[in-house]
Design a protein around this motif. Structure first.
Motif, mmCIF file in Angstrom:
data_model
loop_
_atom_site.group_PDB
_atom_site.id
_atom_site.type_symbol
_atom_site.label_atom_id
_atom_site.label_comp_id
_atom_site.label_asym_id
_atom_site.label_seq_id
_atom_site.Cartn_x
_atom_site.Cartn_y
_atom_site.Cartn_z
ATOM 1 N N HIS A 2 0.822 -1.458 0.119
ATOM 2 C CA HIS A 2 0.014 0.234 0.123
ATOM 3 C C HIS A 2 0.865 1.334 -0.006
ATOM 4 C CE1 HIS A 2 1.126 -0.401 4.345
ATOM 5 N NE2 HIS A 2 0.775 0.975 4.437
ATOM 6 N N LEU A 3 0.394 2.552 -0.544
ATOM 7 C CA LEU A 3 1.100 3.634 -0.294
ATOM 8 C C LEU A 3 0.868 4.302 0.944
ATOM 9 C CD1 LEU A 3 2.293 5.841 -2.046
ATOM 10 C CD2 LEU A 3 -0.032 6.967 -2.246
ATOM 11 N N ASP A 5 1.244 6.923 4.493
ATOM 12 C CA ASP A 5 0.873 8.346 4.670
ATOM 13 C C ASP A 5 1.957 9.158 3.880
ATOM 14 O OD1 ASP A 5 -1.597 7.380 5.324
ATOM 15 O OD2 ASP A 5 -0.929 7.725 7.717
ATOM 16 N N ARG A 8 1.768 9.341 0.201
ATOM 17 C CA ARG A 8 0.742 10.198 -0.349
ATOM 18 C C ARG A 8 0.930 11.473 -0.189
ATOM 19 N NH1 ARG A 8 -4.855 8.477 -0.746
ATOM 20 N NH2 ARG A 8 -4.161 6.596 -0.011
ATOM 21 N N LEU A 11 3.409 12.603 -2.878
ATOM 22 C CA LEU A 11 2.804 12.461 -4.078
ATOM 23 C C LEU A 11 2.089 13.827 -4.452
ATOM 24 C CD1 LEU A 11 2.257 11.293 -7.126
ATOM 25 C CD2 LEU A 11 0.611 9.642 -5.627
ATOM 26 N N ILE A 12 1.225 14.331 -3.535
ATOM 27 C CA ILE A 12 0.315 15.163 -3.652
ATOM 28 C C ILE A 12 1.363 16.636 -3.666
ATOM 29 C CG2 ILE A 12 -1.200 16.892 -2.320
ATOM 30 C CD1 ILE A 12 -2.524 14.260 -0.986
ATOM 31 N N ASP A 56 -10.305 15.892 -3.460
ATOM 32 C CA ASP A 56 -9.558 14.754 -2.749
ATOM 33 C C ASP A 56 -10.374 13.397 -3.040
ATOM 34 O OD1 ASP A 56 -8.283 16.518 -1.160
ATOM 35 O OD2 ASP A 56 -9.693 16.957 0.496
ATOM 36 N N ALA A 60 -8.551 10.140 -4.332
ATOM 37 C CA ALA A 60 -8.325 8.684 -3.499
ATOM 38 C C ALA A 60 -8.623 7.677 -4.696
ATOM 39 C CB ALA A 60 -9.312 8.716 -2.442
ATOM 40 N N VAL A 63 -5.437 7.209 -7.207
ATOM 41 C CA VAL A 63 -4.354 6.817 -6.690
ATOM 42 C C VAL A 63 -4.341 5.279 -6.535
ATOM 43 C CG1 VAL A 63 -4.417 7.296 -4.217
ATOM 44 C CG2 VAL A 63 -2.289 7.533 -5.243
ATOM 45 N N VAL A 67 -1.692 2.322 -7.223
ATOM 46 C CA VAL A 67 -1.240 1.420 -6.404
ATOM 47 C C VAL A 67 -1.222 -0.045 -6.773
ATOM 48 C CG1 VAL A 67 -1.611 0.859 -3.863
ATOM 49 C CG2 VAL A 67 -1.463 3.305 -4.585
ATOM 50 N N ASP A 84 6.698 3.557 -2.521
ATOM 51 C CA ASP A 84 5.973 4.794 -2.865
ATOM 52 C C ASP A 84 6.726 5.466 -3.836
ATOM 53 O OD1 ASP A 84 4.522 4.162 -0.455
ATOM 54 O OD2 ASP A 84 5.676 5.493 0.836
ATOM 55 N N SER A 88 4.639 6.837 -7.251
ATOM 56 C CA SER A 88 4.567 8.530 -7.763
ATOM 57 C C SER A 88 5.135 8.295 -9.409
ATOM 58 C CB SER A 88 5.761 9.208 -6.884
ATOM 59 O OG SER A 88 5.971 10.470 -7.508
#
Length: 215
Positions: A2-3, A5, A8, A11-12, A56, A60, A63, A67, A84, A88
């Motif tokens: 998983h990605l 926090d 994430r 990436l943002i 947002d 979600a 992404v 993933v 991660d 990206s």
């Protein structure tokens, strides 16, 4: 897989957040956090606007697709920071290009150094070079040693929302050393005694006058 926090958040930071449609560096209409029509609805057209909540929710959904694409093509024992970084990269170049990339082929062959170097090959347009450098660094560097940056050369690293300040300190060794030294060189200022007031002030003034006259 998983990605994280932190993944994430970085990436943002790399994609940016825009609530009105715009053309990216290669002229593709984009909105939100790197959303293009190729990622699914909504189709991005000139004049399109979305709310922060829609932005947002769209990210979600988008992404999660990237993933899944990365998880399906890389070794399952890949470290969080490396995974991660590849999410990206995949988010930027697309799942199809990622699956066909030399990054994936070299990982499959067990050549992780070669896979890291292959990230840097995705260097067009030139505006992407600082991002690719940061993804390369992120792929190779555990978060415990240094938090990632949105782009190579950025002064400040990215930390996950809610992370303690200590999470960023590994990237700032000179600051940790200089703060105690600087504090030690500050002069110590002793508080001034309070000025006399009222009757005490009058007595003090009379005494000073008497002393000057006697001198």
């Amino acid at each position: 897989m998983h990605l994280t926090d932190l993944g994430r958040a970085v990436l943002i930071a790399r994609e940016g957040r825009r609530l009105a449609a715009y053309r990216d560096s290669v002229g593709i209409w984009t909105i939100g956090i790197g959303h293009t029509s190729a990622a699914g609805p909504p189709t991005v057209t000139p004049g399109l606007r979305i709310t922060a909540a829609e932005c947002d929710a769209l990210f979600a959904r988008d992404v999660a697709r990237y993933v899944r694409s990365v998880a399906a093509t890389v070794p399952p024992d890949l470290a969080d920071h490396a995974f991660d970084a590849l999410v990206s990269l995949c988010f930027n170049i697309g799942p199809g290009a990622f699956a066909r990339s030399s990054v994936v082929r070299r990982l499959a062959a067990g050549d992780r150094d070669g896979a890291a170097a292959a990230i840097l090959l995705w260097n067009r347009p030139a505006e992407l070079i600082p991002r690719r450098g940061a993804e390369y660094d992120q792929f190779r560097t555990p978060y415990a040693l240094a938090p990632p940056r949105a782009r190579r050369g950025d002064a400040a690293p990215i930390i996950a929302p809610g992370a303690p300040l200590s999470a960023v300190l590994p990237a700032l060794p000179s600051a940790r050393r200089s703060i105690p030294r600087a504090a030690a060189t500050l002069p110590v200022r002793r508080p001034e005694p309070p000025a006399p007031t009222g009757t005490l002030a009058r007595l003090w003034t009379a005494l000073r006058t008497r002393l000057r006259r006697d001198a």
